[in-house]
Motif scaffolding. Structure first.
Motif, mmCIF file in Angstrom:
data_model
loop_
_atom_site.group_PDB
_atom_site.id
_atom_site.type_symbol
_atom_site.label_atom_id
_atom_site.label_comp_id
_atom_site.label_asym_id
_atom_site.label_seq_id
_atom_site.Cartn_x
_atom_site.Cartn_y
_atom_site.Cartn_z
ATOM 1 N N ASN A 164 0.826 -1.224 0.000
ATOM 2 C CA ASN A 164 0.000 0.000 0.000
ATOM 3 C C ASN A 164 0.847 1.256 0.000
ATOM 4 O OD1 ASN A 164 -2.298 -1.491 0.187
ATOM 5 N ND2 ASN A 164 -2.958 -0.697 2.163
ATOM 6 N N SER A 165 0.254 2.307 -0.527
ATOM 7 C CA SER A 165 0.833 3.637 -0.356
ATOM 8 C C SER A 165 0.547 4.066 1.097
ATOM 9 C CB SER A 165 0.155 4.565 -1.360
ATOM 10 O OG SER A 165 0.195 5.877 -0.919
ATOM 11 N N ARG A 166 1.363 4.958 1.647
ATOM 12 C CA ARG A 166 1.150 5.437 3.027
ATOM 13 C C ARG A 166 1.183 6.958 3.067
ATOM 14 N NH1 ARG A 166 2.460 1.260 7.041
ATOM 15 N NH2 ARG A 166 1.682 2.820 8.476
ATOM 16 N N THR A 167 0.621 7.509 4.137
ATOM 17 C CA THR A 167 0.686 8.950 4.364
ATOM 18 C C THR A 167 1.470 9.187 5.644
ATOM 19 O OG1 THR A 167 -1.626 8.906 3.681
ATOM 20 C CG2 THR A 167 -0.759 11.026 4.425
ATOM 21 N N ILE A 168 2.389 10.150 5.592
ATOM 22 C CA ILE A 168 3.111 10.514 6.813
ATOM 23 C C ILE A 168 2.963 12.008 7.028
ATOM 24 C CG2 ILE A 168 5.417 10.726 7.855
ATOM 25 C CD1 ILE A 168 6.051 8.015 6.713
ATOM 26 N N GLY A 169 2.339 12.364 8.142
ATOM 27 C CA GLY A 169 2.174 13.779 8.472
ATOM 28 C C GLY A 169 3.181 14.158 9.548
ATOM 29 N N ALA A 170 3.933 15.234 9.313
ATOM 30 C CA ALA A 170 4.928 15.645 10.315
ATOM 31 C C ALA A 170 4.964 17.169 10.395
ATOM 32 C CB ALA A 170 6.303 15.110 9.934
ATOM 33 N N ASP A 172 7.757 18.741 11.052
ATOM 34 C CA ASP A 172 9.059 19.089 10.490
ATOM 35 C C ASP A 172 9.372 18.112 9.345
ATOM 36 O OD1 ASP A 172 11.731 19.276 9.943
ATOM 37 O OD2 ASP A 172 12.375 19.377 12.044
ATOM 38 N N PRO A 173 9.508 18.615 8.110
ATOM 39 C CA PRO A 173 9.730 17.719 6.965
ATOM 40 C C PRO A 173 10.982 16.844 7.111
ATOM 41 C CG PRO A 173 9.380 19.992 6.226
ATOM 42 C CD PRO A 173 9.429 20.037 7.716
ATOM 43 N N ILE A 174 11.980 17.336 7.844
ATOM 44 C CA ILE A 174 13.198 16.513 8.004
ATOM 45 C C ILE A 174 12.881 15.283 8.859
ATOM 46 C CG2 ILE A 174 15.576 16.487 8.923
ATOM 47 C CD1 ILE A 174 15.653 19.519 8.214
ATOM 48 N N VAL A 175 12.069 15.518 9.894
ATOM 49 C CA VAL A 175 11.644 14.393 10.745
ATOM 50 C C VAL A 175 10.746 13.459 9.931
ATOM 51 C CG1 VAL A 175 10.297 13.792 12.799
ATOM 52 C CG2 VAL A 175 11.837 15.763 12.858
ATOM 53 N N GLY A 176 9.844 14.035 9.138
ATOM 54 C CA GLY A 176 8.957 13.238 8.283
ATOM 55 C C GLY A 176 9.776 12.344 7.360
ATOM 56 N N GLU A 177 10.816 12.896 6.790
ATOM 57 C CA GLU A 177 11.678 12.156 5.865
ATOM 58 C C GLU A 177 12.356 10.973 6.584
ATOM 59 O OE1 GLU A 177 11.859 12.656 2.535
ATOM 60 O OE2 GLU A 177 13.266 10.954 2.476
ATOM 61 N N LYS A 178 12.778 11.221 7.833
ATOM 62 C CA LYS A 178 13.425 10.152 8.619
ATOM 63 C C LYS A 178 12.469 8.970 8.797
ATOM 64 C CE LYS A 178 16.800 11.868 11.907
ATOM 65 N NZ LYS A 178 16.966 12.385 13.254
ATOM 66 N N ILE A 179 11.205 9.308 9.151
ATOM 67 C CA ILE A 179 10.215 8.248 9.382
ATOM 68 C C ILE A 179 9.852 7.570 8.061
ATOM 69 C CG2 ILE A 179 7.830 7.847 10.198
ATOM 70 C CD1 ILE A 179 9.882 8.212 12.423
ATOM 71 N N LYS A 180 9.801 8.364 7.008
ATOM 72 C CA LYS A 180 9.547 7.788 5.670
ATOM 73 C C LYS A 180 10.609 6.726 5.355
ATOM 74 C CE LYS A 180 9.184 9.124 0.836
ATOM 75 N NZ LYS A 180 9.698 9.972 -0.173
ATOM 76 N N GLN A 181 11.861 7.064 5.608
ATOM 77 C CA GLN A 181 12.949 6.116 5.314
ATOM 78 C C GLN A 181 12.814 4.845 6.156
ATOM 79 O OE1 GLN A 181 16.660 8.249 5.636
ATOM 80 N NE2 GLN A 181 16.122 9.564 3.901
ATOM 81 N N LEU A 182 12.342 5.041 7.394
ATOM 82 C CA LEU A 182 12.150 3.883 8.265
ATOM 83 C C LEU A 182 11.084 2.944 7.673
ATOM 84 C CD1 LEU A 182 12.917 2.698 11.045
ATOM 85 C CD2 LEU A 182 11.010 3.983 12.012
ATOM 86 N N CYS A 187 7.987 -1.013 3.130
ATOM 87 C CA CYS A 187 6.865 -0.527 2.314
ATOM 88 C C CYS A 187 7.339 -0.200 0.899
ATOM 89 C CB CYS A 187 6.256 0.703 2.981
ATOM 90 S SG CYS A 187 4.961 1.458 1.986
ATOM 91 N N GLU A 188 6.722 -0.899 -0.067
ATOM 92 C CA GLU A 188 7.116 -0.681 -1.464
ATOM 93 C C GLU A 188 6.203 0.317 -2.156
ATOM 94 O OE1 GLU A 188 7.317 -4.559 -3.275
ATOM 95 O OE2 GLU A 188 8.721 -5.266 -1.744
ATOM 96 N N GLY A 189 5.104 0.708 -1.471
ATOM 97 C CA GLY A 189 4.172 1.688 -2.059
ATOM 98 C C GLY A 189 4.728 3.099 -1.918
ATOM 99 N N GLU A 190 4.048 4.048 -2.579
ATOM 100 C CA GLU A 190 4.484 5.445 -2.485
ATOM 101 C C GLU A 190 4.217 5.957 -1.057
ATOM 102 O OE1 GLU A 190 3.459 9.834 -4.396
ATOM 103 O OE2 GLU A 190 2.136 8.151 -4.807
ATOM 104 N N ILE A 191 5.168 6.669 -0.490
ATOM 105 C CA ILE A 191 4.955 7.253 0.839
ATOM 106 C C ILE A 191 4.879 8.769 0.674
ATOM 107 C CG2 ILE A 191 5.836 7.498 3.187
ATOM 108 C CD1 ILE A 191 7.161 4.783 2.922
ATOM 109 N N VAL A 192 3.693 9.306 0.982
ATOM 110 C CA VAL A 192 3.444 10.727 0.748
ATOM 111 C C VAL A 192 3.666 11.503 2.045
ATOM 112 C CG1 VAL A 192 1.719 12.429 0.006
ATOM 113 C CG2 VAL A 192 1.700 10.124 -0.972
ATOM 114 N N LEU A 193 4.485 12.538 1.977
ATOM 115 C CA LEU A 193 4.739 13.378 3.159
ATOM 116 C C LEU A 193 3.799 14.568 3.160
ATOM 117 C CD1 LEU A 193 8.613 13.716 3.556
ATOM 118 C CD2 LEU A 193 7.021 12.468 4.993
#
Ligand code: SAJ
Length: 408
Positions: A164-170, A172-182, A187-193
């Motif tokens: 599945n694609s996921r949504t990550i709300g943060a 601070d975009p830098i923190v969001g990016e860290k969690i996205k990488q985690l 997760c092979e779907g698109e991860i939207v920040l």
């Protein structure tokens, strides 16, 4: 890499923790329920789900840990329940706040807290932020907040966690990016920040969309019943239109998600949610509609003994053991009011006795009934349809193709 601490090992937290671990991320799973933790430590799963056994084995090989304790680390993922109050239709965020409170006892400065639990839009601003600040923490300095609502479908969780694609709300975009990488570890779907408010709202909007589409199908079923048309054929043909895709009617909408989340919007915006409210009411009316159908069919078939009516399925949907907000349970409640009940019930996934007259053997169940009502389309019954020939059948899930079967 430091361990991540996943808090809440239920229907969402456990598969997520196992998936992280199986992908090589060191995981410590925490749950306040000692019995549940002991079971997991003993190598036993706490619920059934396609592909979960293999994932568990793999996570155990990667040395996933379980305990009732919280650990000192950099990333906490909160997957605790968010019950809602049936009367006020508002969310109870006390489990999320309780988990945060426990995290504060061990967390170092600068840790990231990622909330996966579904919350009603605005909960993080209205409840979570003030709570964190009341503990003397500055958000963005002492604690970083992220909301990454889960999206996986029970019955297909392991597959959907991966694809599945996921949504990550943060904040601070830098923190969001860290969690996205985690999350990208599995997760092979698109991860939207995005931001937290948008992530909260998007999650509830997705489930509300599905609720409204199912309500449309259910309303069509009622219209078609009133004038003797085949709703399934009409939906099948209409959905061939390139811009039409109608879901399926059924005995009601159960589970802890779709039957709950739209109420958050109705509760917060009562003057603006006529469509959402009507959809909820249509779906909630379905167990009573099935009851009326049982009445009418019994009359037409000359059946008088309700105790010879058998309900197949207690789970809220096919191939899961979860009975939360199950249409069958809702219908049994009404039956007790109107028919004094005595109906018999069987579900191959529900091993514990949770209602009266519950059977655990399909053949025995069939022997003791004259009328069968299919409430849930478990694969088990699809493979045994021959056995039910000769019974009066009400098939609310449209799985029987043979002559004489009654539909919704
Ligand atoms: N249902 C119908 N007709 C249909 C489809 C479903 O009557 O055509 C009924 C089912 O029988 C069941 C209920 O609706 O009683 C809900 O089942 P579901 O399979 O539609 O969804 P859930 O509640 O198991 O999972 C949903 C999913 N959300 C969406 O598809 C938008 C899942 O992706 C979410 O992660 C989950 O809610 C959640 O946790 O929020």
């Amino acid at each position: 890499m430091k361990k991540i601490n996943i808090i809440g090992l239920g229907y969402i937290g456990l598969p997520t923790a196992l998936m992280f671990a199986a992908s090589g991320v060191p995981v410590h799973g925490t749950d306040c329920n000692k019995k549940l933790v002991d079971k997991l430590k003993a190598g036993q799963l706490t619920f059934k789900e396609e592909g979960l056994d293999e994932l568990f084995d793999c996570a155990l090989r990667e040395k996933i840990e379980f305990s009732t304790d919280y650990i000192e680390t950099d990333v906490y993922i909160i997957t605790v329940p968010t019950p809602y109050d049936k009367a006020s239709k508002r969310i109870d965020s006390s489990y999320v706040l309780g988990a945060l409170n426990s995290v504060f006892k061990v967390t170092p400065k600068g840790a990231i807290v990622c909330i996966e639990s579904t919350v009603s839009p605005g909960t993080i601003d209205k409840h979570v932020r003030p709570f964190i600040e009341s503990k003397g923490y500055t958000i963005g300095e002492d604690i970083h907040l992220v909301h990454a609502p889960e999206r996986i479908l029970p019955g297909s969780m392991v597959y959907e966690l991966k694809h599945n694609s996921r949504t990550i709300g943060a904040d601070d975009p830098i923190v969001g990016e860290k969690i996205k990488q985690l999350y990208e570890s599995f997760c092979e779907g698109e991860i939207v920040l995005t931001d937290i408010r948008t992530a909260e709202m998007t999650k509830v909007v997705e489930n509300t969309f599905r609720d409204i589409n199912i309500a449309f199908a259910n309303e069509l079923a009622k219209i078609c019943r009133a004038d003797n048309m085949d709703v399934y054929e009409i939906i099948r043909i209409a959905s061939k239109h390139p811009r039409v895709n109608i879901l399926q009617p059924g005995p009601g909408v159960g589970g802890h998600c779709i039957s709950v989340d739209p109420w958050f919007l109705v509760g917060d915006y009562p003057g603006l949610t006529k469509l959402i409210l009507s959809a909820r009411q249509v779906n909630d009316s379905m167990p009573d509609f099935v009851l009326e159908r049982i009445h009418d069919i019994m009359k037409a078939e000359g059946l008088t003994d309700v105790s010879r009516v058998g309900l197949y399925g207690l789970a809220y949907k096919e191939n899961v053991d979860d009975t939360r907000e199950s249409p069958t349970l809702q219908m049994l409640e009404s039956m007790q009011k109107h028919l004094a009940c005595g109906a018999k019930i069987y579900d191959p996934f529900v091993k514990k006795d949770i209602v009266e007259n519950q059977y655990h053997d399909f053949d025995k169940f069939l022997k003791d009934i004259d009328m069968l009502v299919i409430m849930v389309a478990h694969d088990e019954i699809k493979g045994q349809l021959e056995k039910i020939k000769g019974k009066v059948v009400l098939d609310t899930k449209n799985i029987c193709a043979f002559e004489g079967v009654h539909k919704l």
